[in-house]
Design a protein around this motif. Structure first.
Motif, PDB file in Angstrom:
ATOM      1  N   LEU A  84       3.654   4.159 -11.974  1.00 20.80           N
ATOM      2  CA  LEU A  84       2.878   4.308 -10.737  1.00 20.80           C
ATOM      3  C   LEU A  84       2.103   5.628 -10.742  1.00 20.80           C
ATOM      4  CD1 LEU A  84       2.167   3.503  -7.797  1.00 20.80           C
ATOM      5  CD2 LEU A  84       4.337   4.490  -7.066  1.00 20.80           C
ATOM      6  N   LEU A  85       2.772   6.709 -11.146  1.00 17.80           N
ATOM      7  CA  LEU A  85       2.099   8.015 -11.133  1.00 17.80           C
ATOM      8  C   LEU A  85       0.985   8.096 -12.185  1.00 17.80           C
ATOM      9  CD1 LEU A  85       4.872  10.679 -10.406  1.00 17.80           C
ATOM     10  CD2 LEU A  85       3.570   9.246  -8.851  1.00 17.80           C
ATOM     11  N   ARG A 138       0.860  -1.193   0.000  1.00 22.31           N
ATOM     12  CA  ARG A 138       0.000   0.000   0.000  1.00 22.31           C
ATOM     13  C   ARG A 138       0.887   1.231   0.000  1.00 22.31           C
ATOM     14  NH1 ARG A 138      -3.057  -4.043   1.974  1.00 22.31           N
ATOM     15  NH2 ARG A 138      -1.452  -4.517   3.515  1.00 22.31           N
ATOM     16  N   VAL A 139       0.725   2.107  -0.980  1.00 20.95           N
ATOM     17  CA  VAL A 139       1.588   3.289  -1.040  1.00 20.95           C
ATOM     18  C   VAL A 139       0.794   4.555  -0.702  1.00 20.95           C
ATOM     19  CG1 VAL A 139       3.485   2.605  -2.556  1.00 20.95           C
ATOM     20  CG2 VAL A 139       1.305   3.227  -3.575  1.00 20.95           C
ATOM     21  N   LYS A 140       1.487   5.489  -0.030  1.00 19.77           N
ATOM     22  CA  LYS A 140       0.848   6.753   0.353  1.00 19.77           C
ATOM     23  C   LYS A 140       1.632   7.905  -0.270  1.00 19.77           C
ATOM     24  CE  LYS A 140      -1.414   5.411   4.564  1.00 19.77           C
ATOM     25  NZ  LYS A 140      -0.770   4.580   5.573  1.00 19.77           N
ATOM     26  N   SER A 141       0.979   9.071  -0.308  1.00 20.18           N
ATOM     27  CA  SER A 141       1.577  10.246  -0.944  1.00 20.18           C
ATOM     28  C   SER A 141       2.974  10.554  -0.412  1.00 20.18           C
ATOM     29  CB  SER A 141       0.715  11.486  -0.673  1.00 20.18           C
ATOM     30  OG  SER A 141      -0.619  11.217  -0.925  1.00 20.18           O
ATOM     31  N   ASP A 142       3.119  10.609   0.933  1.00 23.67           N
ATOM     32  CA  ASP A 142       4.403  11.082   1.475  1.00 23.67           C
ATOM     33  C   ASP A 142       5.553  10.133   1.140  1.00 23.67           C
ATOM     34  OD1 ASP A 142       3.274   9.230   3.071  1.00 23.67           O
ATOM     35  OD2 ASP A 142       3.598  10.270   4.990  1.00 23.67           O
ATOM     36  N   GLU A 143       5.257   8.825   1.096  1.00 28.42           N
ATOM     37  CA  GLU A 143       6.326   7.866   0.769  1.00 28.42           C
ATOM     38  C   GLU A 143       6.827   8.109  -0.661  1.00 28.42           C
ATOM     39  OE1 GLU A 143       5.017   3.771   0.912  1.00 28.42           O
ATOM     40  OE2 GLU A 143       7.075   3.021   0.882  1.00 28.42           O
ATOM     41  N   ILE A 144       5.895   8.329  -1.576  1.00 26.96           N
ATOM     42  CA  ILE A 144       6.273   8.543  -2.983  1.00 26.96           C
ATOM     43  C   ILE A 144       7.010   9.882  -3.124  1.00 26.96           C
ATOM     44  CG2 ILE A 144       5.359   8.860  -5.332  1.00 26.96           C
ATOM     45  CD1 ILE A 144       3.007   7.019  -4.416  1.00 26.96           C
ATOM     46  N   GLU A 145       6.492  10.913  -2.480  1.00 26.47           N
ATOM     47  CA  GLU A 145       7.129  12.241  -2.596  1.00 26.47           C
ATOM     48  C   GLU A 145       8.533  12.231  -1.991  1.00 26.47           C
ATOM     49  OE1 GLU A 145       3.107  15.007  -2.767  1.00 26.47           O
ATOM     50  OE2 GLU A 145       4.273  14.971  -0.916  1.00 26.47           O
ATOM     51  N   THR A 146       8.714  11.502  -0.878  1.00 26.73           N
ATOM     52  CA  THR A 146      10.048  11.436  -0.263  1.00 26.73           C
ATOM     53  C   THR A 146      11.052  10.804  -1.232  1.00 26.73           C
ATOM     54  OG1 THR A 146       8.970  11.166   1.859  1.00 26.73           O
ATOM     55  CG2 THR A 146      11.303  10.602   1.792  1.00 26.73           C
ATOM     56  N   ILE A 147      10.630   9.727  -1.895  1.00 27.28           N
ATOM     57  CA  ILE A 147      11.542   9.055  -2.842  1.00 27.28           C
ATOM     58  C   ILE A 147      11.908  10.007  -3.989  1.00 27.28           C
ATOM     59  CG2 ILE A 147      11.673   7.178  -4.559  1.00 27.28           C
ATOM     60  CD1 ILE A 147       9.819   5.585  -2.552  1.00 27.28           C
ATOM     61  N   LEU A 148      10.918  10.729  -4.491  1.00 34.58           N
ATOM     62  CA  LEU A 148      11.175  11.634  -5.621  1.00 34.58           C
ATOM     63  C   LEU A 148      12.058  12.815  -5.192  1.00 34.58           C
ATOM     64  CD1 LEU A 148       7.657  11.696  -7.328  1.00 34.58           C
ATOM     65  CD2 LEU A 148       9.739  10.606  -8.197  1.00 34.58           C
ATOM     66  N   ASN A 149      11.780  13.362  -3.994  1.00 34.02           N
ATOM     67  CA  ASN A 149      12.529  14.555  -3.563  1.00 34.02           C
ATOM     68  C   ASN A 149      13.960  14.234  -3.135  1.00 34.02           C
ATOM     69  OD1 ASN A 149      10.453  16.286  -4.187  1.00 34.02           O
ATOM     70  ND2 ASN A 149       9.446  15.987  -2.195  1.00 34.02           N
ATOM     71  N   ALA A 150      14.206  12.931  -2.847  1.00 32.77           N
ATOM     72  CA  ALA A 150      15.573  12.552  -2.456  1.00 32.77           C
ATOM     73  C   ALA A 150      16.471  12.392  -3.671  1.00 32.77           C
ATOM     74  CB  ALA A 150      15.521  11.238  -1.680  1.00 32.77           C
ATOM     75  N   ASN A 151      15.900  12.360  -4.860  1.00 30.67           N
ATOM     76  CA  ASN A 151      16.715  12.148  -6.061  1.00 30.67           C
ATOM     77  C   ASN A 151      16.128  13.007  -7.187  1.00 30.67           C
ATOM     78  OD1 ASN A 151      17.864  11.206  -8.434  1.00 30.67           O
ATOM     79  ND2 ASN A 151      17.849   9.059  -7.789  1.00 30.67           N
ATOM     80  N   LEU A 152      16.701  14.204  -7.342  1.00 25.26           N
ATOM     81  CA  LEU A 152      16.074  15.169  -8.251  1.00 25.26           C
ATOM     82  C   LEU A 152      16.202  14.770  -9.723  1.00 25.26           C
ATOM     83  CD1 LEU A 152      16.753  18.499  -6.365  1.00 25.26           C
ATOM     84  CD2 LEU A 152      14.694  17.085  -6.382  1.00 25.26           C
ATOM     85  N   GLN A 169       2.528  15.794  -5.280  1.00 23.49           N
ATOM     86  CA  GLN A 169       2.890  17.154  -5.708  1.00 23.49           C
ATOM     87  C   GLN A 169       4.168  17.091  -6.536  1.00 23.49           C
ATOM     88  OE1 GLN A 169       0.977  20.002  -5.007  1.00 23.49           O
ATOM     89  NE2 GLN A 169       2.357  20.677  -6.646  1.00 23.49           N
ATOM     90  N   LEU A 170       4.074  17.445  -7.821  1.00 16.49           N
ATOM     91  CA  LEU A 170       5.276  17.520  -8.656  1.00 16.49           C
ATOM     92  C   LEU A 170       5.626  18.997  -8.830  1.00 16.49           C
ATOM     93  CD1 LEU A 170       4.393  14.734 -11.249  1.00 16.49           C
ATOM     94  CD2 LEU A 170       5.942  14.586  -9.305  1.00 16.49           C
ATOM     95  N   ASP A 171       6.677  19.289  -9.623  1.00 14.98           N
ATOM     96  CA  ASP A 171       7.111  20.686  -9.715  1.00 14.98           C
ATOM     97  C   ASP A 171       6.007  21.603 -10.251  1.00 14.98           C
ATOM     98  OD1 ASP A 171       9.456  19.983  -8.646  1.00 14.98           O
ATOM     99  OD2 ASP A 171      10.543  19.836 -10.564  1.00 14.98           O
TER     100      ASP A 171
END
Ligand code: ADP
Length: 474
Positions: free
Chosen positions: A80-81, A39-53, A194-196
């Motif tokens: 996924l998105l 089960r995936v949630k918003s913050d988990e996905i955003e953290t992965i994306l924001n850790a690797n620009l 939330q993306l750019d």
């Protein structure tokens, strides 16, 4: 009408249940796999994306040009998105081992379940007290084999040196590890990313399925399974075939899905030569690849005795036979449309039996030259409908099949309405609304209005359960 059909159900399921328990043995091939639920949630996905620009940048580009297969973490995240953005379920094959490891380490899983058509059928049939169920698993890893039930009617082929045996899956594992996994990333309605420049919001809950299964991507059957099944084939009367969705249309070495389809078929043919009475049933799955569906119609079906499918899968074949594109699959079609498609598909491929399961009704066509009476087919369909309804209602896979537990579940009114429409369409005999039995060309027509649970606990895998029970208990 409801009461009358309830009485017909009541009088008919026991003979089918007796036959099911007398089936000598069934082989389920060629698709068992570990399903990883996450089960995936918003913050988990955003953290992965924001850790690797760099990853984030690449994903933002890819969501506008969807990759068809996964070669990199960015492809997976884009899939996924896109699934979240549209609220639709997508299945994508992972083609790169480093990416598979990345997904496993980055997301992992919450729960492992047995998946694949053969694996699900094995765990669904085992509690019904069948005598012997042999299921194809490859590789024989502890993680996969431990997902099978405890039931002592379950077997896999196990080979130690030259000694080939049938053993319970829990006793047959040869090594540890996850070599194949079909993920189901579940997300809730309203999941927001939330993306750019944009915000993606899931319009409904759905799933994204990235699949890693390189061991089985060509459906090359394990040599010990092939040897073992040939050796023990006289202990088995039925074979349920599935798994062609694992194939790719083309491979980098120049081979195609048809090559591997033909090799499984030539193996099945070998079995038939040794055991001519072996009944072969093909269970369909949603197959978006045109070349695989074409191969199934041209090569697989003519070699089968029976086939089971749902209305979406049937619609794919109808559109293929009529040379139409597949862009409008979501729409509901009329019973006349599905019926016409069943007759056409059965006639063109020479099938002796074809069983459509839809939400409110099932239709089965059987060749009139066959010895099975339509009433017997109807008994088997009723048994499958009762077990499906019980399971939808309780969410559990128990072995206590009595009519009483399903008595209170009503017969679908919509099913009865569709039945009346079909009766008119085929000028069925006047008692058709009571019997569900008619004839069309070379086929018996058996129509069954089903029992529908209004608030089901679970419907996962019900289609496979319905098809296999109806086939085996006929
Ligand atoms: P799966 O791919 O999960 O096996 P399918 O879509 O092929 O599922 O088939 C699901 C079948 O389950 C439907 O065709 C219908 O006959 C049956 N079914 C679904 N929901 C219910 C319900 N609430 N009550 C009874 N039967 C159901």
């Amino acid at each position: 009408m409801d009461q009358q059909w309830n009485a017909t159900y009541q009088n008919n399921i026991i003979p089918a249940l007796r036959r099911l328990r007398k089936v000598q043995g069934v082989i389920l091939g060629f698709h068992s796999v570990i399903d990883g639920i996450k089960r995936v949630k918003s913050d988990e996905i955003e953290t992965i994306l924001n850790a690797n620009l760099d990853l984030k940048q690449s994903v933002q580009e890819k969501i506008y040009a969807m990759p068809t297969e996964i070669f990199s973490p960015a492809d997976m995240m884009a899939g996924l998105l896109i699934s979240i953005k549209s609220g639709k379920s997508y299945r994508m094959v992972i083609r790169d081992e480093v990416t598979f490891r990345w997904i496993l380490e980055t997301f992992g899983y919450d729960q492992l379940k047995l998946g694949g058509t053969s694996g699900c059928m094995a765990n669904s049939l085992a509690p019904l007290d069948l005598q012997k169920i042999l299921v194809y698993t490859n590789p024989l890893t502890q993680q996969l084999l431990e997902l099978f039930g405890e039931n002592d009617n379950l077997y896999v082929v196990s080979q130690v040196d030259e000694n080939i045996q049938l053993r319970h899956p829990h006793k047959a594992w040869q090594h540890k590890g996850i070599e194949a996994i079909h993920w189901g990333f579940e997300f809730a309605q309203g999941t927001t990313i939330q993306l750019d420049k944009i915000t993606l919001i899931a319009p409904r809950a759905s799933r994204f399925y990235p699949c890693w299964n390189p061991v089985n991507e060509k459906l090359l059957l394990s040599p010990s399974f092939k040897k073992g099944v040939l050796h023990f084939i006289n202990q088995f009367s039925h074979f349920i075939v599935s798994g062609y969705q694992l194939l790719s249309p083309n491979y980098p070495d120049g081979t195609t899905c048809i090559d591997y389809m033909l090799s499984t078929l030539s193996y099945l043919n070998e079995l038939k030569v040794v055991r001519p009475t072996l009944k072969l049933h093909f269970e369909c799955d949603t197959i978006p690849v045109d070349a695989i569906r074409y191969g199934i119609r041209k090569h697989v079906l003519p070699q089968m005795d029976s086939m089971g499918l749902n209305e979406v899968e049937l619609d794919y074949f109808i559109k293929d036979m009529h040379g139409q594109t597949l862009n409008q699959l979501d729409q509901e079609n009329s019973v006349e449309y599905y019926f016409g498609g069943l007759v056409e598909l059965a006639t063109k491929s020479g099938l002796e039996r074809i069983h459509l399961h839809n939400f409110d009704y099932y239709i089965c066509l059987t060749k009139r030259s066959q010895r099975t009476s339509p009433k017997r087919t109807r008994q088997a369909m009723m048994l499958s409908a009762v077990i499906a309804a019980q399971r939808a209602e309780t969410g559990s896979v128990g072995n206590k099949t009595t009519f009483n537990s399903a008595k209170a579940i009503s017969i679908s009114e919509e099913g009865l309405a569709q039945m009346a429409a079909l009766a008119k369409h085929i000028s069925a005999p006047s008692n058709f609304m009571k019997t569900g039995i008619a004839e069309c060309n070379d086929y018996n027509v058996i129509f069954l209005p089903t029992k529908i649970v209004s608030d089901p606990v679970s419907t996962v895998g019900l289609g496979d359960t319905i098809s296999s029970i109806a086939f085996l208990s006929e």
